[in-house]
Design a protein around this motif. Structure first.
Motif, PDB file in Angstrom:
ATOM      1  N   LEU A  96       2.099  16.684  45.316  1.00 14.93           N
ATOM      2  CA  LEU A  96       3.393  17.046  44.737  1.00 14.93           C
ATOM      3  C   LEU A  96       3.651  16.158  43.519  1.00 14.93           C
ATOM      4  O   LEU A  96       3.523  14.934  43.603  1.00 14.93           O
ATOM      5  N   THR A  97       4.066  16.778  42.395  1.00 15.45           N
ATOM      6  CA  THR A  97       4.075  16.055  41.130  1.00 15.45           C
ATOM      7  C   THR A  97       5.342  16.317  40.311  1.00 15.45           C
ATOM      8  O   THR A  97       5.309  17.068  39.319  1.00 15.45           O
ATOM      9  N   PRO A  98       6.478  15.737  40.704  1.00 11.91           N
ATOM     10  CA  PRO A  98       7.608  15.724  39.763  1.00 11.91           C
ATOM     11  C   PRO A  98       7.272  14.763  38.623  1.00 11.91           C
ATOM     12  O   PRO A  98       6.794  13.653  38.869  1.00 11.91           O
ATOM     13  N   ARG A  99       7.482  15.184  37.379  1.00 11.29           N
ATOM     14  CA  ARG A  99       7.050  14.330  36.272  1.00 11.29           C
ATOM     15  C   ARG A  99       7.733  12.969  36.346  1.00 11.29           C
ATOM     16  O   ARG A  99       7.079  11.945  36.464  1.00 11.29           O
ATOM     17  N   PHE A 100       9.037  12.953  36.245  1.00 16.57           N
ATOM     18  CA  PHE A 100       9.837  11.767  36.542  1.00 16.57           C
ATOM     19  C   PHE A 100      11.283  12.198  36.706  1.00 16.57           C
ATOM     20  O   PHE A 100      11.629  13.369  36.501  1.00 16.57           O
ATOM     21  N   ALA A 101      12.128  11.274  37.113  1.00 15.68           N
ATOM     22  CA  ALA A 101      13.479  11.645  37.531  1.00 15.68           C
ATOM     23  C   ALA A 101      14.279  12.309  36.415  1.00 15.68           C
ATOM     24  O   ALA A 101      15.105  13.202  36.671  1.00 15.68           O
ATOM     25  N   ILE A 102      14.035  11.915  35.174  1.00 19.87           N
ATOM     26  CA  ILE A 102      14.797  12.458  34.052  1.00 19.87           C
ATOM     27  C   ILE A 102      14.621  13.968  33.933  1.00 19.87           C
ATOM     28  O   ILE A 102      15.565  14.684  33.559  1.00 19.87           O
ATOM     29  N   THR A 103      13.438  14.466  34.240  1.00 17.24           N
ATOM     30  CA  THR A 103      13.156  15.884  34.019  1.00 17.24           C
ATOM     31  C   THR A 103      13.268  16.729  35.283  1.00 17.24           C
ATOM     32  O   THR A 103      12.889  17.907  35.272  1.00 17.24           O
ATOM     33  N   SER A 104      13.793  16.168  36.362  1.00 21.30           N
ATOM     34  CA  SER A 104      14.015  16.935  37.589  1.00 21.30           C
ATOM     35  C   SER A 104      15.470  16.825  38.009  1.00 21.30           C
ATOM     36  O   SER A 104      16.006  15.717  38.169  1.00 21.30           O
ATOM     37  N   SER A 105      16.093  17.958  38.200  1.00 20.51           N
ATOM     38  CA  SER A 105      17.474  17.983  38.681  1.00 20.51           C
ATOM     39  C   SER A 105      17.504  17.622  40.161  1.00 20.51           C
ATOM     40  O   SER A 105      16.479  17.704  40.851  1.00 20.51           O
ATOM     41  N   PRO A 106      18.672  17.241  40.677  1.00 20.77           N
ATOM     42  CA  PRO A 106      18.781  17.012  42.122  1.00 20.77           C
ATOM     43  C   PRO A 106      18.338  18.236  42.927  1.00 20.77           C
ATOM     44  O   PRO A 106      17.711  18.092  43.985  1.00 20.77           O
ATOM     45  N   GLU A 107      18.628  19.416  42.418  1.00 21.39           N
ATOM     46  CA  GLU A 107      18.252  20.639  43.126  1.00 21.39           C
ATOM     47  C   GLU A 107      16.731  20.797  43.190  1.00 21.39           C
ATOM     48  O   GLU A 107      16.188  21.220  44.211  1.00 21.39           O
TER      49      GLU A 107
ATOM     50  N   SER B  94      18.534   6.084  31.370  1.00 21.47           N
ATOM     51  CA  SER B  94      18.819   7.516  31.456  1.00 21.47           C
ATOM     52  C   SER B  94      18.828   7.991  32.905  1.00 21.47           C
ATOM     53  O   SER B  94      19.663   8.816  33.292  1.00 21.47           O
ATOM     54  N   THR B  95      17.913   7.469  33.699  1.00 22.81           N
ATOM     55  CA  THR B  95      17.855   7.847  35.113  1.00 22.81           C
ATOM     56  C   THR B  95      19.127   7.428  35.842  1.00 22.81           C
ATOM     57  O   THR B  95      19.676   8.189  36.657  1.00 22.81           O
ATOM     58  N   GLN B  96      19.604   6.229  35.549  1.00 25.53           N
ATOM     59  CA  GLN B  96      20.833   5.749  36.194  1.00 25.53           C
ATOM     60  C   GLN B  96      22.032   6.618  35.834  1.00 25.53           C
ATOM     61  O   GLN B  96      22.904   6.878  36.671  1.00 25.53           O
ATOM     62  N   LYS B  97      22.065   7.108  34.599  1.00 20.12           N
ATOM     63  CA  LYS B  97      23.165   7.981  34.175  1.00 20.12           C
ATOM     64  C   LYS B  97      23.074   9.354  34.840  1.00 20.12           C
ATOM     65  O   LYS B  97      24.091   9.956  35.184  1.00 20.12           O
ATOM     66  N   LEU B  98      21.868   9.839  35.019  1.00 16.95           N
ATOM     67  CA  LEU B  98      21.674  11.156  35.621  1.00 16.95           C
ATOM     68  C   LEU B  98      21.871  11.145  37.135  1.00 16.95           C
ATOM     69  O   LEU B  98      22.192  12.178  37.729  1.00 16.95           O
ATOM     70  N   PHE B  99      21.657   9.984  37.756  1.00 12.54           N
ATOM     71  CA  PHE B  99      21.799   9.850  39.211  1.00 12.54           C
ATOM     72  C   PHE B  99      22.729   8.675  39.518  1.00 12.54           C
ATOM     73  O   PHE B  99      22.310   7.652  40.070  1.00 12.54           O
ATOM     74  N   PRO B 100      23.996   8.793  39.182  1.00  9.78           N
ATOM     75  CA  PRO B 100      24.917   7.654  39.311  1.00  9.78           C
ATOM     76  C   PRO B 100      25.148   7.209  40.751  1.00  9.78           C
ATOM     77  O   PRO B 100      25.571   6.071  40.988  1.00  9.78           O
ATOM     78  N   ASP B 101      24.859   8.074  41.713  1.00 13.35           N
ATOM     79  CA  ASP B 101      25.070   7.717  43.117  1.00 13.35           C
ATOM     80  C   ASP B 101      23.906   6.951  43.725  1.00 13.35           C
ATOM     81  O   ASP B 101      24.008   6.458  44.846  1.00 13.35           O
ATOM     82  N   ARG B 102      22.837   6.820  43.001  1.00 13.30           N
ATOM     83  CA  ARG B 102      21.667   6.113  43.505  1.00 13.30           C
ATOM     84  C   ARG B 102      21.690   4.676  42.995  1.00 13.30           C
ATOM     85  O   ARG B 102      22.025   4.410  41.841  1.00 13.30           O
ATOM     86  N   LYS B 103      21.300   3.710  43.834  1.00 14.15           N
ATOM     87  CA  LYS B 103      21.449   2.303  43.471  1.00 14.15           C
ATOM     88  C   LYS B 103      20.421   1.831  42.459  1.00 14.15           C
ATOM     89  O   LYS B 103      20.651   0.841  41.757  1.00 14.15           O
ATOM     90  N   ASP B 104      19.271   2.498  42.380  1.00 11.62           N
ATOM     91  CA  ASP B 104      18.262   2.143  41.383  1.00 11.62           C
ATOM     92  C   ASP B 104      17.293   3.308  41.264  1.00 11.62           C
ATOM     93  O   ASP B 104      17.413   4.334  41.950  1.00 11.62           O
ATOM     94  N   TYR B 105      16.304   3.153  40.388  1.00 14.90           N
ATOM     95  CA  TYR B 105      15.345   4.227  40.116  1.00 14.90           C
ATOM     96  C   TYR B 105      14.591   4.630  41.379  1.00 14.90           C
ATOM     97  O   TYR B 105      14.453   5.814  41.708  1.00 14.90           O
ATOM     98  N   LEU B 106      14.055   3.653  42.098  1.00 19.04           N
ATOM     99  CA  LEU B 106      13.290   3.959  43.305  1.00 19.04           C
ATOM    100  C   LEU B 106      14.124   4.733  44.316  1.00 19.04           C
ATOM    101  O   LEU B 106      13.622   5.622  45.004  1.00 19.04           O
TER     102      LEU B 106
END
Length: 421
Positions: A191-202, A232-244
């Protein structure tokens, strides 16, 4: 059954290796049958066994590239951008061409040729978002019988429209590729999501459902490569405490997760990666070329976090895993730690196999493992040949090979006991 007489080197563990100055590797049906000193084994072999004499060369397991993009060969050495600019200006426009089947097939043949001529016999590969891109990679890998992990790259936002799949197609597109290719020959779907910036929560929810349905399928993605990316990842996923935590939240971090780059982890992220049993891939040539930062080799090694080395072509500028390992040494040295040649060759072989979850099949010459190996001929490069005249130990020989060697010293490549290059 055939046998190859050579100078043979491989690892039994990260702290133990074997070197046979006059060794014999015996192969049967593509698997390792026997290994040891020539004089110990030869009396016990049937007389009809063919002995291939390669005593002037070094025989070792094939190299493992833990992170490489099959769809970026022609964007290597593209000048003057950091990660996100590089994706926008060079990578995304080029990857858009992989919707064309003929283009994808030709590119895949070139890509695998470059891997093999550099002694890489296993790779964890990213395709583009197009199914035809993944199909061209899988078909060529199966034709060659090379062991790979590969998956269709998923993106549904923050990329050109031509590279954004419909979110509702994420599950079905990957599942169809899993059913079609996973387990064929030596192909493992990932399974290969490129990275968090290019994948929506859905989209990440769809990948989570796939992971739950197919728990044996590995996950690969990028993480913490660049400060702007992290912001950018933190802005797109504000409810998550960090990238991981983005990936953890969607159930995508575990023992068969391979995280590329991991340059700018916090202490807490380092601790959680170890707790989760995930692996990392260090991509030094790419990180240096894009100015992304310096991976913490010492912390990963001393905490026994599994990690592989990756060429990361096309951010990386060479398919050579020798060059990748040499750059690994330089990056670590800039952080005050100098890995040995033994550490680096371990990561290129058995350590890399462990990081991508294939050490039960490849990485060393344990009996019954797949016979993927290379023969290195240092005399093909005058400067290396001269340097080795002053080398006294196998460690000195290996270190010189890293810094002075390249694809020209890869004499031949074997996949499942069959000579390819």
């Amino acid at each position: 059954m055939i046998a190859i007489r050579s100078q043979i080197f491989h690892f039994l563990s990260r702290d133990q290796y074997e070197f046979f100055k006059d060794g014999l590797l015996v192969l049967e049906d593509g698997l390792i049958k026997k290994l040891g000193n020539y004089n110990d084994i030869i009396p016990k072999l049937p007389k009809e066994v063919e002995i291939i004499d390669e005593r002037d060369k070094f025989l070792m397991p094939g190299f493992i590239d833990g992170h490489v993009h099959a769809v970026q060969t022609q964007v290597m050495a593209s000048y003057g951008a950091d990660l996100l600019e590089w994706l926008e200006h060079y990578t995304f426009p080029y990857e858009s061409q992989f919707s064309d089947a003929e283009f994808a097939q030709k590119s895949s043949k070139t890509f695998f040729h470059q891997l093999l001529k550099n002694g890489t016999t296993t790779a964890a590969i990213y395709s583009s978002v197009h199914e035809i891109s993944l199909e061209s990679i899988a078909d060529e890998a199966i034709r060659l019988n090379i062991r790979v992990l590969a998956g269709k790259t998923h993106m549904d936002r923050n990329a050109p429209e031509a590279l954004c799949e419909r979110t509702e197609d994420t599950f079905s597109s990957s599942e169809s590729m899993i059913k079609k290719y996973n387990g064929q020959a030596r192909f493992n779907y990932v399974l290969t999501p490129r990275f968090a910036i290019t994948s929506s929560p859905e989209q990440l929810e769809q990948l989570q459902k796939l992971k739950e349905k197919y728990p044996q399928i590995a996950v690969q993605t990028h993480i913490s490569e660049n400060f702007e990316e992290i912001e950018s990842t933190q802005k797109l996923f504000p409810d998550r405490k960090d990238y991981l935590d983005v990936y953890e939240h969607y159930g995508l971090v575990g023992k068969n997760t391979v995280l590329g780059h991991a340059i700018h982890f916090s202490d807490e992220e380092w601790n959680r990666v170890k707790e989760n049993g995930a692996s990392l891939v260090h991509c030094p040539t790419s990180n240096l070329f894009l100015g992304s930062g310096l991976f913490n080799f010492k912390r990963a090694w001393e905490n026994e976090i599994p990690f592989a080395l990756g060429s990361d072509v096309g951010g990386g500028y060479s398919f050579s895993m020798l060059k990748t390992a040499a750059a690994t040494y330089q990056v670590a040295a800039l952080r005050g730690y100098k890995p040995t040649a033994l550490q680096l060759f371990y990561l290129l072989t058995l350590g890399g196999a462990k990081a991508i979850g294939l050490d039960d099949k490849i990485g060393n010459f344990e009996l019954g493992k797949e016979a993927d190996f290379i023969l290195i001929n240092p005399t093909k490069l005058e400067i290396l040949s001269e340097r080795l005249k002053a080398s006294r130990t196998i460690e000195e020989i290996l270190f010189a090979m890293l810094f002075l060697g390249d694809d020209r010293i890869i004499d031949s490549v074997y996949l499942m006991g069959r000579k390819i290059v």
